[in-house]
Design a protein around this motif. Structure first.
Motif, PDB file in Angstrom:
ATOM      1  N   UNK A 195       0.827  -1.204   0.000  1.00  0.00           N
ATOM      2  CA  UNK A 195       0.000   0.000   0.000  1.00  0.00           C
ATOM      3  C   UNK A 195       0.867   1.261   0.000  1.00  0.00           C
ATOM      4  N   UNK A 196       0.245   2.354  -0.381  1.00  0.00           N
ATOM      5  CA  UNK A 196       0.895   3.664  -0.338  1.00  0.00           C
ATOM      6  C   UNK A 196      -0.182   4.724  -0.177  1.00  0.00           C
ATOM      7  N   UNK A 197       0.233   5.955   0.028  1.00  0.00           N
ATOM      8  CA  UNK A 197      -0.713   7.076   0.122  1.00  0.00           C
ATOM      9  C   UNK A 197      -0.166   8.255  -0.671  1.00  0.00           C
TER      10      UNK A 197
ATOM     11  N   UNK B 272      -3.660   3.850  -1.935  1.00  0.00           N
ATOM     12  CA  UNK B 272      -3.489   2.952  -3.066  1.00  0.00           C
ATOM     13  C   UNK B 272      -3.112   1.552  -2.598  1.00  0.00           C
ATOM     14  N   UNK B 273      -3.621   0.555  -3.294  1.00  0.00           N
ATOM     15  CA  UNK B 273      -3.253  -0.838  -3.054  1.00  0.00           C
ATOM     16  C   UNK B 273      -2.668  -1.390  -4.343  1.00  0.00           C
TER      17      UNK B 273
ATOM     18  N   UNK C   7       4.739   6.226   2.548  1.00  0.00           N
ATOM     19  CA  UNK C   7       5.714   5.169   2.268  1.00  0.00           C
ATOM     20  C   UNK C   7       5.044   3.867   1.848  1.00  0.00           C
ATOM     21  N   UNK C   8       5.733   3.114   1.004  1.00  0.00           N
ATOM     22  CA  UNK C   8       5.271   1.788   0.615  1.00  0.00           C
ATOM     23  C   UNK C   8       5.340   0.860   1.822  1.00  0.00           C
ATOM     24  N   UNK C   9       4.196   0.223   2.134  1.00  0.00           N
ATOM     25  CA  UNK C   9       4.110  -0.649   3.300  1.00  0.00           C
ATOM     26  C   UNK C   9       3.407  -1.953   2.905  1.00  0.00           C
ATOM     27  N   UNK C  10       3.768  -3.060   3.512  1.00  0.00           N
ATOM     28  CA  UNK C  10       3.095  -4.322   3.195  1.00  0.00           C
ATOM     29  C   UNK C  10       1.647  -4.322   3.686  1.00  0.00           C
ATOM     30  N   UNK C  11       0.757  -4.767   2.832  1.00  0.00           N
ATOM     31  CA  UNK C  11      -0.651  -4.820   3.221  1.00  0.00           C
ATOM     32  C   UNK C  11      -0.869  -5.815   4.355  1.00  0.00           C
TER      33      UNK C  11
END
Length: 255
Positions: free
Chosen positions: A114-116, A157-158, A247-251
């Motif tokens: 995920x990200x924002x 975002x996913x 930041x990009x993070x694991x769902x």
């Protein structure tokens, strides 16, 4: 730059209906849009002249009786309806429900992340694809995009690898993030987007997610009805206003 935000600041939403539009017309510029959200309003533009004529046919008598207000700034005021439902479905920022089955799948699925605020324009476009009525008009999309540049709108975002598979966007007013629309290209991707954006908003000091329209789907996410009077008070509360961690993070962390 001239804008007409003052017409929204002067509008007493508490006097408007809770089950129909509070007002029609007005300008859909970025400052006007933000002023409306600060007053507990959100827009539903008409997709075409037929939709505008429908608004007038259905709600014209309410306007004439003083139940809804005609705002200046538009030749045909019925092109834009402004809503403020009472009660309002809201979710605690960190209280989005994924469900046991989805949470378990996320923990075992390594490809989703995920990200924002990384792909606001793409999320906005995807939310408008194939929707009837097509309420995300070019005029509204332009205002939302300009607000995003000012940090007042956010997207979640996913991703599956490099593919955007789900998302959500909304307008932030202090401690409240009003969620306008979501989309999914894989089952449950929109639900994950809401949970992730809520977690990021909460970490930035936000308190509530506003689901706008009540119904079984938002109730399944954890939404509960809040009286409009209390919702309006929440808008002026402390919290929020801090940039989100994009930041990009694991769902899987949401499971």
């Amino acid at each position: 730059m001239r804008h007409d935000a003052a017409v929204f600041d002067a509008l007493d939403v508490r006097l408007g209906p809770g089950d129909g539009p509070v007002a029609f017309g007005g300008t859909l510029g970025p400052q006007e849009l933000l002023a409306a959200y600060r007053r507990g309003l959100f827009p539903l533009p008409a997709a075409d002249v037929y939709a505008s004529a429908y608004n007038e046919a259905v709600y014209g008598d309410a306007v004439g009786a003083g139940g809804a207000v005609l705002l200046p700034g538009r030749e045909d005021p019925y092109e834009v309806a402004w809503w403020s439902p009472d009660p309002r479905p809201v979710i605690a920022a960190d209280g989005v429900r994924l469900g046991t089955r989805l949470a378990r799948r996320l923990r075992n699925r390594s490809g989703w992340w995920t990200s924002a605020d990384r792909a606001f324009g793409r999320v906005l476009e995807a939310c408008g694809e194939g929707r009837e009525p097509a309420w995300i008009t070019e005029e509204l999309a332009s205002a939302l995009d300009r607000l995003h540049a000012l940090g007042a709108t956010h997207s979640g975002e996913v991703w599956d690898g490099e593919e955007l598979i789900g998302g959500v966007f909304g307008v932030a007013v202090g401690p409240v993030l009003s969620l306008d629309s979501m989309f999914r290209r894989r089952p449950d991707a929109a639900r994950v987007a809401v949970a992730d954006l809520g977690a990021r908003f909460g970490a930035a000091g936000g308190r509530l997610l506003d689901a706008q329209w009540d119904g079984p789907h938002v109730r399944s996410l954890g939404a509960k009805p809040m009286a409009r009077s209390r919702y309006l008070a929440e808008l002026s509360g402390d919290g929020g206003g801090v940039p989100l961690d994009g930041a990009a993070l694991p769902a899987g962390r949401l499971g």
